[in-house]
Design an enzyme around this catalytic site. Sequence first.
Site, PDB file in Angstrom:
ATOM      1  N   SER A 209       0.813  -1.226   0.000  1.00  0.00           N
ATOM      2  CA  SER A 209       0.000   0.000   0.000  1.00  0.00           C
ATOM      3  C   SER A 209       0.840   1.268   0.000  1.00  0.00           C
ATOM      4  CB  SER A 209      -0.955   0.001   1.208  1.00  0.00           C
ATOM      5  OG  SER A 209      -1.748  -1.171   1.220  1.00  0.00           O
ATOM      6  N   ARG A 210       2.076   1.153  -0.481  1.00  0.00           N
ATOM      7  CA  ARG A 210       3.001   2.294  -0.547  1.00  0.00           C
ATOM      8  C   ARG A 210       3.406   2.829   0.831  1.00  0.00           C
ATOM      9  NH1 ARG A 210       3.524   0.352  -4.821  1.00  0.00           N
ATOM     10  NH2 ARG A 210       3.618   1.382  -6.850  1.00  0.00           N
ATOM     11  N   LEU A 211       3.142   2.067   1.884  1.00  0.00           N
ATOM     12  CA  LEU A 211       3.597   2.467   3.217  1.00  0.00           C
ATOM     13  C   LEU A 211       5.000   1.894   3.432  1.00  0.00           C
ATOM     14  CD1 LEU A 211       0.382   2.093   5.397  1.00  0.00           C
ATOM     15  CD2 LEU A 211       1.427   4.183   4.500  1.00  0.00           C
TER      16      LEU A 211
END
Length: 213
Positions: A190-192
């Site tokens: 999730s692009r975290l």
Amino acid sequence: MDISSLREDYSKAELLENIVLEQPFLQFKKWFEEALKSNVLEPNAMHLSTVGLDLKPSGRIVLLKYYDEQIGYSFFTNYKSKKGKELEINPFAALTFFWPELERQIRIEGSVVKMNELESQKYFEIRPRKSQIGALASPQSEQVASRGILENQFEYYEKIYENQPIPKPESWGGYTLIPDYFEFWQGRRSRLHDRIIYSKNEKLEWEIRRLAP
């Protein structure tokens, strides 16, 4: 092709404050050795960013040849190349390693110094012979009228030094980047992404912090 739709969701690993090593050089060594074991294509390939007198950045891929906690991160080039001229004017640079197979990136920033002539000579002597000749034949970053000129120069030096050692050009040698900043990036879902940085405080001690992705 709609390139805006190209994306990967990273999920291979994590990078947390309680698992990173206290010293950035050791963390780099750990990740570099893992890249070697994972058969990453040219794990020592790194993007070198420099800035010229016009304050415009420029970048290119070079190969890391040595790294050491006491020495720093070393590469070799022609001192008269664009990067050589820019480092002469502004002796600071940034390195970036990207290993997509491991979903990892390392950024390193610092000052750059020239290696001494003896160190450059020692490395030049262990280069492949054709690479040595290439260093003589190519006026790196200068404009040439055709590839044929370069090939003729290569053949010329190949004949001149047939059965003889190839002399190191005076304009060729090594640089070492002495780090004052590291960032270790691990791709996450999730692009975290995980971003752990090492920077020096007023006592010149390394401090570890997390950045938002």
